[in-house]
Design a protein around this motif. Structure first.
Motif, PDB file in Angstrom:
ATOM      1  N   ASP A  72     121.489  18.371  13.278  1.00 20.21           N
ATOM      2  CA  ASP A  72     120.268  17.943  12.578  1.00 20.21           C
ATOM      3  C   ASP A  72     119.796  16.594  13.015  1.00 20.21           C
ATOM      4  O   ASP A  72     120.667  15.591  12.822  1.00 20.21           O
ATOM      5  CB  ASP A  72     120.761  17.580  10.893  1.00 20.21           C
ATOM      6  N   SER A  80     117.492  14.507  11.929  1.00 20.98           N
ATOM      7  CA  SER A  80     116.802  13.882  10.894  1.00 20.98           C
ATOM      8  C   SER A  80     117.296  12.426  10.829  1.00 20.98           C
ATOM      9  O   SER A  80     116.412  11.448  10.720  1.00 20.98           O
ATOM     10  CB  SER A  80     116.936  14.524   9.284  1.00 20.98           C
ATOM     11  N   PRO A  81     118.762  12.287  10.944  1.00 20.18           N
ATOM     12  CA  PRO A  81     118.840  10.818  10.804  1.00 20.18           C
ATOM     13  C   PRO A  81     118.333  10.016  11.818  1.00 20.18           C
ATOM     14  O   PRO A  81     118.091   8.643  11.724  1.00 20.18           O
ATOM     15  CB  PRO A  81     120.432  10.695  10.961  1.00 20.18           C
ATOM     16  N   TYR A  82     118.156  10.485  13.086  1.00 21.04           N
ATOM     17  CA  TYR A  82     117.652   9.778  14.377  1.00 21.04           C
ATOM     18  C   TYR A  82     116.147   9.522  14.163  1.00 21.04           C
ATOM     19  O   TYR A  82     115.454   8.549  14.528  1.00 21.04           O
ATOM     20  CB  TYR A  82     117.766  10.615  15.606  1.00 21.04           C
ATOM     21  N   VAL A  83     115.406  10.495  13.328  1.00 20.07           N
ATOM     22  CA  VAL A  83     114.213  10.561  13.365  1.00 20.07           C
ATOM     23  C   VAL A  83     114.041   9.334  12.267  1.00 20.07           C
ATOM     24  O   VAL A  83     112.840   8.371  12.425  1.00 20.07           O
ATOM     25  CB  VAL A  83     113.504  11.889  12.790  1.00 20.07           C
TER      26      VAL A  83
END
Lengths: 316, 417
Positions: free
Chosen positions: B217, B219-222
């Motif tokens: 996932d 999402s944390p990087y985004v």
């Protein structure tokens, strides 16, 4: 900074709850039957593919029910016609059996659906940003995932603590032989637990296939980490699995958000670490880079310091 | 002569004749060492389909020097260790040609092993066809005579990409996100130096390395990209690392310009869909909308073969121009050498010029890096060919001529044979 913290909590929660959906079934199977079911994540993957194939006929909501049901049937068949026969040959045989099964399922997926990722969209009803925070959209589907996972926790908890079957399962967790001696059909309970665990993995697959990407690597991507969850949470403990999942989800997400390295940490104490320092390669690794390693570090520490896990009831 | 020695002699003779016969009539085997299971199985499968396609076409036309080409797939799970085992297996089977493309980490391990094998086994040398591993080191410090690279290296591609970016004034803050291994680090390093030189006003607001093929996932990087306030992202990600990254950004409703190496296929166009329109850019040696009737016919033939009527699952796209070039040049070198011996073929291949549908390409003699035209292209609507049935295709923004892609090399290699 505040924004990033809120975003990380939210992302960590979603990832953690997906892990919980997978590990709740596994922890029951593991603690009841002593089987480290390596194929559990493969059933999760199968659930995603079942949903992909069923959606055109049944729609998302139909697939949401039918795919886990199919996964449950697969689980029941595996237990009844496979594991039960292997059971007599001890744990190593069981381990090898599920290990081989994981490969079989992956090859089956390759044969039927190919090696390319498949596109699965959330249903139109859930395909919109529910709210926007700090410029980042939160898809309604992610919130739906949270609701399903929490709903699953409550339902499982009620079944385990408030029903007769739950009572037997609970008893079989700690005293399988006594339960058998009392005249309960323990093998059928095993099949039931295995089927339920597989169905839950299938349900996680339906969610995960849409939230992430449906591809033949999805089992390997989550397979190892669910074992970390059940060990950290404590064998057979549903609440433990929930806490451990969310803990690991948050741990990984926050690690990614932090760019600090050991070198930065040492600098706090006035030690200057630069490129010239021996071992710069090690000092300069950031927390973000080792993020995916942290759950395994937690696993090792947990086994050393508290082998029964956070909420486990027995050391084994 | 006793009976026994006579029998042994006859046996020996017939054996020798048998092997000679097998060699003249048998096949030239090319070991294809790439991931065929695990997270990058789809990437390895794509390359294998291309090779099978070209080998079958050549074999139908009679093969090369009277021998047919046989592609031998060996799964390496993108692991350097597994790749060395696969190489050992290929050597044991007497295979003299190997090809690999996915992961420079694997390529560095393989090229080193091939170089050592060649030094120790005169007359059994192996030729390494590298069709996609683009760590610059492979044709610089780690180069050797029997390694040939048919894809532009990470620096050559970054050079083209940053030249294009230097003219785009709307770029202010760039975020670098790459896979944590040889290639990802090479991309990040090249982006940092070249952007500094060409656009000192552009701020690099993030330089992220994430584990290869392990992130489920993004999402944390985004969230991190968003927090950094980036307007553009440069990434060398490939396979699922690319499609998952772009999907997470799309789900978060991020409006970013993507400067990529590999967003042109393998699920990334599907993952981003309409949100990628005019935003996703790639640097590649080819895309479907570069006009050429010959290539268009070939692409159609390929896609007819691998997408039979009634097939389910993802549409199989023709994707690698460079693999066609590699296959043609290697087999042409064998034909010109009048021998399928890799050492003789290598002598022809080194410095070889070759005509493709898109102009002349050349295998540099000094480091065995192919020079070929490169294209910067953007995902757009209303084009002749779309990709992955998205309705969007790639439109050329910039073409870089083969000679302009050349960079200095530190390669020092000794000719074999």
């Amino acid at each position: 900074m505040f924004d990033l913290i809120v975003l990380s909590v939210f992302n960590g929660l979603i990832y953690g709850l997906l892990l919980f959906m997978l590990s709740s079934g596994l922890t029951l199977i593991f603690s009841m039957m002593g089987v480290l079911n390596f194929a559990h994540a493969s059933v999760y993957m199968a659930g995603a593919y079942f949903a992909y194939s069923l959606t055109p006929y049944l729609g998302f909501w139909g697939a949401l029910i039918a795919a886990p049901f199919l996964a449950g049937l697969v689980g029941a068949a595996v237990e009844r016609f496979g594991l039960r026969h292997v059971h007599g040959h001890g744990h190593v045989a069981e381990l090898l059996f599920t290990f081989g099964l994981a490969y079989l399922i992956e090859e089956f997926v390759h044969l039927v659906w190919g090696r390319n990722p498949l596109d699965q969209r959330p249903p139109p009803l859930l395909d919109f940003p529910l709210f926007t925070f700090a410029g980042i959209d939160f898809p309604a589907f992610k919130v739906f995932m949270i609701v399903v996972a929490l709903g699953m926790f409550v339902a499982l908890w009620l079944i385990l603590t408030r029903t007769r079957i739950g009572l037997i399962v609970q008893a079989a967790l700690t005293h399988p032989h006594t339960v058998g001696n009392l005249g309960h059909d323990v093998p059928t309970v095993f099949t039931l637990v295995f089927a339920t665990g597989s169905a839950l993995a299938g349900l996680a697959g339906v969610m995960g296939g849409i939230h992430l990407v449906t591809n033949p690597g999805m089992a390997q991507a989550l397979g190892p980490i669910v074992f970390v969850v059940i060990v950290v949470g404590g064998l057979g403990s549903l609440a433990g699995a929930l806490i451990a999942s969310i803990l690991i989800g948050l741990l990984q997400t926050f690690a990614i958000a932090v760019d600090a390295s050991l070198a930065d940490f040492l600098r706090l104490f006035g030690l200057q670490v630069t490129r010239a320092t021996p071992g710069w390669e090690v000092w300069s690794i950031t927390l973000a880079q080792i993020g995916p390693m942290l759950p395994y570090l937690l696993l090792v520490l947990m086994l050393m310091l508290r082998p029964r896990g956070l909420l486990g009831s027995r050391d084994s | 002569m006793t009976h026994r020695t006579a029998i042994v002699a006859v046996l020996g003779l017939s054996l020798a004749a048998g092997t000679a016969l097998a060699q003249s009539r048998g096949t030239v085997k090319i070991a294809y060492i790439d991931p065929l299971s695990g997270a990058f199985a789809n990437v390895g499968d794509l390359g294998l389909k291309h090779y099978t396609f070209f080998a079958d076409k050549l074999n139908a036309a009679g093969g090369v020097n009277g021998q047919k080409i046989e592609i031998v797939p060996l799964d390496n799970k993108v692991s350097p260790q597994e790749s060395l085992i696969a190489l050992k297996k290929a050597i044991d089977d007497g295979i003299r040609y190997i090809t690999q493309g996915n992961s420079s980490g694997v390529a560095l391990a393989l090229t080193d092993a091939v170089e050592k094998h060649n030094a120790r086994n005169k007359g059994k040398e192996i030729l390494y066809i590298n069709y996609a591993a683009v760590d610059p080191a492979l044709t610089n410090d780690k180069c050797h005579y029997m390694h040939f690279r048919f894809d532009a290296d990470a620096d050559m591609k970054m050079q083209a990409l940053t030249n294009y970016m230097s003219g785009r004034k709307e770029i202010k803050k760039v975020y670098l996100i790459n896979q944590d291994y040889a290639f990802g680090k090479a991309v990040a390093a090249a982006a940092n130096t070249m952007l500094k030189a060409k656009r000192p006003d552009v701020q690099v607001v993030g330089d992220e390395l994430h584990p290869l093929g392990r992130v489920t996932d993004f999402s944390p990087y985004v969230a991190k990209i968003k927090a950094a306030g980036a307007d553009s992202v440069i990434t060398g990600n490939w396979g699922n690392d690319m499609s998952l990254l772009i999907k997470a950004a799309k789900d978060a409703g991020m409006e970013l310009d993507w400067y990529t190496y590999y967003a042109g296929g393998l699920g990334s166009p599907t993952a981003i869909g309409q949100a990628g329109r005019d935003r996703v850019k790639q640097i590649s040696e080819w895309h479907k909308n570069v006009p050429s009737p010959e290539m268009e016919a070939l692409v159609a033939e390929y896609e007819r073969r691998f997408n039979p009527p009634g097939a389910t699952g993802t549409y199989n796209e023709y994707s690698f121009m460079r693999l066609k070039t590699a296959f043609e040049m290697v087999t042409r070198a064998m034909a010109e050498a009048k021998s399928n011996d890799p050492v003789k073929a290598a002598a022809k291949l080194s410095g070889m010029k070759h005509h493709t549908e898109f102009g002349e390409v050349q295998m540099r003699a000094d480091n065995h890096q192919l020079l070929q035209p490169l294209y910067v292209s953007t995902m757009a609507a209303g084009l002749k060919y779309d990709i992955e049935k998205t309705g969007l295709g790639f439109r050329t923004d910039d073409r870089i001529e083969a000679k302009d892609t050349a960079l200095p090399t530190t390669c020092k290699m000794n000719r074999i044979g």
